[in-house]
Scaffold this motif. Structure first.
Motif, PDB file in Angstrom:
ATOM      1  N   MET A  21       0.823  -1.207   0.000  1.00 42.06           N
ATOM      2  CA  MET A  21       0.000   0.000   0.000  1.00 42.06           C
ATOM      3  C   MET A  21       0.859   1.260   0.000  1.00 42.06           C
ATOM      4  SD  MET A  21      -2.934   1.209   2.651  1.00 42.06           S
ATOM      5  CE  MET A  21      -4.266   0.378   1.782  1.00 42.06           C
ATOM      6  N   ALA A  22       1.977   1.194   0.698  1.00 42.21           N
ATOM      7  CA  ALA A  22       2.851   2.368   0.777  1.00 42.21           C
ATOM      8  C   ALA A  22       3.762   2.461  -0.442  1.00 42.21           C
ATOM      9  CB  ALA A  22       3.677   2.315   2.058  1.00 42.21           C
ATOM     10  N   LYS A  46       4.649   7.617   4.628  1.00 40.18           N
ATOM     11  CA  LYS A  46       3.784   6.755   3.816  1.00 40.18           C
ATOM     12  C   LYS A  46       3.506   5.417   4.508  1.00 40.18           C
ATOM     13  CE  LYS A  46       5.567   7.702  -0.658  1.00 40.18           C
ATOM     14  NZ  LYS A  46       5.821   7.176  -2.002  1.00 40.18           N
ATOM     15  N   VAL A  47       4.563   4.865   5.079  1.00 33.14           N
ATOM     16  CA  VAL A  47       4.397   3.558   5.737  1.00 33.14           C
ATOM     17  C   VAL A  47       3.479   3.688   6.954  1.00 33.14           C
ATOM     18  CG1 VAL A  47       5.566   1.741   7.027  1.00 33.14           C
ATOM     19  CG2 VAL A  47       6.580   2.624   4.927  1.00 33.14           C
ATOM     20  N   HIS A  48       3.707   4.717   7.731  1.00 29.28           N
ATOM     21  CA  HIS A  48       2.847   4.906   8.894  1.00 29.28           C
ATOM     22  C   HIS A  48       1.396   5.091   8.480  1.00 29.28           C
ATOM     23  CE1 HIS A  48       6.298   6.032  11.778  1.00 29.28           C
ATOM     24  NE2 HIS A  48       5.798   4.866  12.103  1.00 29.28           N
ATOM     25  N   ALA A  49       1.202   5.850   7.412  1.00 31.59           N
ATOM     26  CA  ALA A  49      -0.166   6.083   6.933  1.00 31.59           C
ATOM     27  C   ALA A  49      -0.818   4.761   6.530  1.00 31.59           C
ATOM     28  CB  ALA A  49      -0.142   7.055   5.753  1.00 31.59           C
ATOM     29  N   ALA A  50      -0.061   3.955   5.777  1.00 33.66           N
ATOM     30  CA  ALA A  50      -0.605   2.678   5.316  1.00 33.66           C
ATOM     31  C   ALA A  50      -0.904   1.763   6.510  1.00 33.66           C
ATOM     32  CB  ALA A  50       0.385   2.006   4.366  1.00 33.66           C
ATOM     33  N   ALA A  51       0.015   1.736   7.452  1.00 32.59           N
ATOM     34  CA  ALA A  51      -0.163   0.869   8.623  1.00 32.59           C
ATOM     35  C   ALA A  51      -1.424   1.270   9.375  1.00 32.59           C
ATOM     36  CB  ALA A  51       1.053   0.969   9.543  1.00 32.59           C
ATOM     37  N   LYS A  52      -1.596   2.564   9.533  1.00 27.37           N
ATOM     38  CA  LYS A  52      -2.757   3.043  10.268  1.00 27.37           C
ATOM     39  C   LYS A  52      -4.046   2.691   9.523  1.00 27.37           C
ATOM     40  CE  LYS A  52      -4.578   6.832  12.855  1.00 27.37           C
ATOM     41  NZ  LYS A  52      -4.364   8.179  13.418  1.00 27.37           N
ATOM     42  N   LEU A  54      -4.610   0.317   7.443  1.00 29.04           N
ATOM     43  CA  LEU A  54      -4.913  -1.117   7.468  1.00 29.04           C
ATOM     44  C   LEU A  54      -5.114  -1.646   8.888  1.00 29.04           C
ATOM     45  CD1 LEU A  54      -2.358  -2.419   4.805  1.00 29.04           C
ATOM     46  CD2 LEU A  54      -4.833  -2.298   4.576  1.00 29.04           C
ATOM     47  N   GLY A  55      -4.812  -0.824   9.860  1.00 27.89           N
ATOM     48  CA  GLY A  55      -4.901  -1.309  11.234  1.00 27.89           C
ATOM     49  C   GLY A  55      -3.858  -2.371  11.502  1.00 27.89           C
ATOM     50  N   TYR A  56      -2.678  -2.149  10.945  1.00 33.44           N
ATOM     51  CA  TYR A  56      -1.637  -3.162  11.044  1.00 33.44           C
ATOM     52  C   TYR A  56      -1.083  -3.273  12.458  1.00 33.44           C
ATOM     53  CZ  TYR A  56       2.872  -5.435  10.614  1.00 33.44           C
ATOM     54  OH  TYR A  56       3.946  -6.262  10.809  1.00 33.44           O
ATOM     55  N   ALA A  57      -0.934  -4.488  12.922  1.00 30.51           N
ATOM     56  CA  ALA A  57      -0.199  -4.748  14.162  1.00 30.51           C
ATOM     57  C   ALA A  57       0.802  -5.845  13.851  1.00 30.51           C
ATOM     58  CB  ALA A  57      -1.140  -5.176  15.286  1.00 30.51           C
ATOM     59  N   ARG A  58       2.026  -5.618  14.210  1.00 27.48           N
ATOM     60  CA  ARG A  58       3.086  -6.575  13.902  1.00 27.48           C
ATOM     61  C   ARG A  58       2.766  -7.947  14.479  1.00 27.48           C
ATOM     62  NH1 ARG A  58       8.940  -4.625  15.286  1.00 27.48           N
ATOM     63  NH2 ARG A  58       8.148  -4.514  17.398  1.00 27.48           N
ATOM     64  N   ASN A  59       3.089  -8.968  13.750  1.00 25.95           N
ATOM     65  CA  ASN A  59       2.894 -10.330  14.228  1.00 25.95           C
ATOM     66  C   ASN A  59       4.092 -10.718  15.085  1.00 25.95           C
ATOM     67  OD1 ASN A  59       2.824 -13.091  14.558  1.00 25.95           O
ATOM     68  ND2 ASN A  59       1.775 -13.429  12.614  1.00 25.95           N
ATOM     69  N   GLU A  60       3.871 -10.668  16.396  1.00 28.41           N
ATOM     70  CA  GLU A  60       4.971 -10.936  17.333  1.00 28.41           C
ATOM     71  C   GLU A  60       5.497 -12.357  17.183  1.00 28.41           C
ATOM     72  OE1 GLU A  60       6.736  -9.154  19.656  1.00 28.41           O
ATOM     73  OE2 GLU A  60       5.850  -7.429  18.671  1.00 28.41           O
TER      74      GLU A  60
ATOM     75  N   ALA B 144     -13.913  -0.562  20.080  1.00 26.90           N
ATOM     76  CA  ALA B 144     -14.876  -0.668  18.987  1.00 26.90           C
ATOM     77  C   ALA B 144     -14.160  -1.084  17.700  1.00 26.90           C
ATOM     78  CB  ALA B 144     -15.592   0.669  18.789  1.00 26.90           C
ATOM     79  N   ALA B 145     -12.993  -0.477  17.467  1.00 24.84           N
ATOM     80  CA  ALA B 145     -12.239  -0.776  16.245  1.00 24.84           C
ATOM     81  C   ALA B 145     -11.769  -2.225  16.229  1.00 24.84           C
ATOM     82  CB  ALA B 145     -11.045   0.168  16.124  1.00 24.84           C
ATOM     83  N   ALA B 146     -11.274  -2.691  17.374  1.00 22.23           N
ATOM     84  CA  ALA B 146     -10.789  -4.075  17.440  1.00 22.23           C
ATOM     85  C   ALA B 146     -11.927  -5.043  17.151  1.00 22.23           C
ATOM     86  CB  ALA B 146     -10.178  -4.359  18.800  1.00 22.23           C
ATOM     87  N   ALA B 147     -13.095  -4.759  17.717  1.00 26.97           N
ATOM     88  CA  ALA B 147     -14.246  -5.628  17.492  1.00 26.97           C
ATOM     89  C   ALA B 147     -14.629  -5.624  16.014  1.00 26.97           C
ATOM     90  CB  ALA B 147     -15.419  -5.174  18.352  1.00 26.97           C
ATOM     91  N   LYS B 148     -14.599  -4.448  15.441  1.00 27.06           N
ATOM     92  CA  LYS B 148     -14.972  -4.312  14.026  1.00 27.06           C
ATOM     93  C   LYS B 148     -13.989  -5.064  13.129  1.00 27.06           C
ATOM     94  CE  LYS B 148     -16.842  -0.792  10.981  1.00 27.06           C
ATOM     95  NZ  LYS B 148     -17.002   0.648  10.761  1.00 27.06           N
TER      96      LYS B 148
END
Lengths: 349, 349
Positions: A21-22, A46-52, A54-60, B144-148
């Motif tokens: 996306m970025a 750009k990366v931060h925008a894309a992450a936000k 998509l609601g990205y959270a790193r896969n620990e 709310a976002a996490a649930a969505k």
DNA sequence: CACCGGCTTGGTAACGATACCATGTACGAC
DNA sequence: GTCGTACATGGTATCGTTACCAAGCCGGTG
């Protein structure tokens, strides 16, 4: 309204999705997410925008696979948080963990060594960096083995018999010796002992302090007044009643933890047991504090210590081991405990 | 003795190490460890022997990478376990988790929405299967976002304003209305209200019940006796003293949770404040129970419910979502709560 | 004796993120 | 004008595990 929602659960976005996306490579996105630097402001944005977006959270879990990566997890095993004492310990561990940027993962052993061993395995499999344990029993080969295998461990409140492990204890023996000694000096005898079974090290140590006080005073411990048993409320109430019904009732009670104290108190405060001359009411000395001890209408002395500080200290010992490469010999620390007089005088108006 | 110990920490054994030692392929070892069947008794034995000898524990992080694998982790966020109430909730969640073969990973929000949001991110990154939260505030976009986004969530005890999330509440409004109503029927007026700020939904709901009782009785709520504030002990004590010092002191106190109840009690039991004719002592009605409520030398009514059952129920709602593929509309459940009369009569001998 | 089917075993690839190295670009210095 | 250097970016391999498929072996059957 609801039609837009997918029926199946949405797949979690990956770093690659963010990168796409970025319009950058996954590597660049990784650097931005990991805050590693060396990325232009433009790309970072750009990366931060894309992450936000998509609601990205790193896969620990994936990050953790790479060698040398820390999980940021500290395992904690307590016996049960039914007793607010352990909640305090847990709170102290959590505070120390947070200071060190770690998350805690908690298990309750319910005082069962088998469950405890299972928890050690399970937590270990989850790549915890270290472990803080209130051991169920003094005999705990699984803990000794984990320590030997290189897992940073600290024991809180209780110790184990074999194995070289950092331990934070409370000054059980000394404080009990002092406070029970005071009772004997006042001529209170016999003194009933209610505490856990000696397989639990705190119970054993507190009993040892009880015995030492008697030795100091040159008085024999009368075994008819000693009860080493689980702190199951109904049983404690029953035993207390039995002791009070003896030909020579105890002149005082020593209770080895707050569960015992509370249930002995329940009996002592029972309106059916009224101590006509006030002085004949048995004195109560207990280990550990409990909430509202100050409001109970019965005079009592509690041997108190800072459970939260104890938890914090144990966590710090574990963290110290996590942060140092070499193995150093295990440490045992003892926290001070002090007798505090509590309780309202009954009918003193 | 100590010379055999490595200076550097030992590398954890991998499945491949186990397979090598057992003389089989990693695949066969995996099948044995994962108990997948289809392996001869001979091989099974060898693999188990090797695993035991090496002290092998499966790397959950690696297993988790494969698509469709469950982490076995349930995230729990409570505000603080300083209050034994939340320890009970946690215990209920843990019991339900254990029944479902899940481990819990716990975070404390300390009632801070920012910390709470961070915890949601962090737990989510650790691939939790679901989440149980006691939300800090009614306004919680992160939940709310996490649930969505498809995360199975259940809220316990408190709700949030926007967002479609399973919730387990307590019958706050009805029970408070009933118990405060009884006070008003007895002619007790004015009644002081001490509770949390209305951003906390339980505090808001309990205040609503308080108001409804007044409406029912045709009495105006006197705002001079209403205090919506954090339950910080010193502040509660101060406020209680102020209220008692008013020209017309309150004829009763309603406290919206056990933190308030306890500290109001401390003041009411203070020997300096002695209610000469017993009937003029303010009545106390409080929400939530606390340990030793039965031994406090002051008559009080507590509105109680089973916090452990509440935690269990919330966890079960989360697990239900975890186990079902489709998204179903969110559920709100309400647990009953009931007024219980407690406390010893003071000076009644 | 050929073939089939079931059972056991192993090879390979992939999950998502990142360390390492290689490549590309811009700019300053000589 | 050329070279060197610093910085930005991307390709590739890898971590430990398991799903999938292929292959080997066995005995039984026509």
């Amino acid at each position: 309204m609801e039609q837009g929602a997918d029926i199946a659960r949405a797949r979690k976005p990956t770093l690659k999705d963010v990168a796409n996306m970025a319009g950058v490579s996954p590597m660049t996105a990784s650097r931005v997410i990991g805050d590693k630097g060396g990325v232009s402001a433009e790309m970072t944005r750009k990366v931060h925008a894309a992450a936000k977006k998509l609601g990205y959270a790193r896969n620990e879990a994936a990050r953790l696979m790479r060698p040398g990566q820390r999980s940021g997890l500290l395992g904690v095993i307590v016996t049960n948080i039914d007793n607010p004492y352990y909640a305090q310990v847990l709170l102290g561990v959590e505070a120390a963990a947070k200071d060190a940027g770690r998350q805690i993962i908690t298990g309750f052993s319910h005082n069962d060594p088998r469950l405890e061993a299972e928890l050690v395995r399970d937590l270990s499999a989850r790549q915890i960096e270290g472990l803080i344990v209130v051991p169920a029993r003094a005999d705990a080969p699984h803990l000794a083995a984990a320590a030997k295998a290189g897992m940073p461990i600290a024991l809180a409140s209780r110790s184990i018999n074999h194995g070289r492990v950092d331990t934070v204890l409370v000054d059980d023996i000394g404080a009990v010796r002092t406070e029970v000694g005071k009772l004997l000096d006042e001529g209170r005898h016999p003194i009933a002992f209610l505490g856990g079974e000696p397989t639990i090290t705190t119970a054993a140590r507190r009993y040892a302090g009880f015995v030492q006080a008697h030795t100091d005073a040159g008085v024999e411990v009368d075994q008819r007044y000693v009860r080493q048993m689980p702190s199951e409320p109904a049983a404690v109430v029953r035993v207390t009643r039995e002791l009070l019904a003896m030909d020579e009732p105890p002149a005082a009670f020593f209770t080895a933890n707050n569960r015992f104290s509370i249930n002995v108190l329940r009996v002592l405060l029972d309106p059916h047991a009224r101590w006509t001359p006030h002085s004949t009411a048995p004195r109560l000395v207990g280990f550990d504090t409990f909430e509202l001890a100050d409001l109970v209408p019965y005079p009592l002395t509690l041997i108190e210590h800072d459970a939260q500080a104890l938890g914090r200290l144990a966590a710090e010992l574990t963290l110290r081991r996590i942060n140092s490469a070499e193995r150093t010999p295990p440490i045992t620390m003892t926290m001070p405990s002090v007798g505090v007089v509590h309780g309202l005088q009954p009918n003193s108006s």
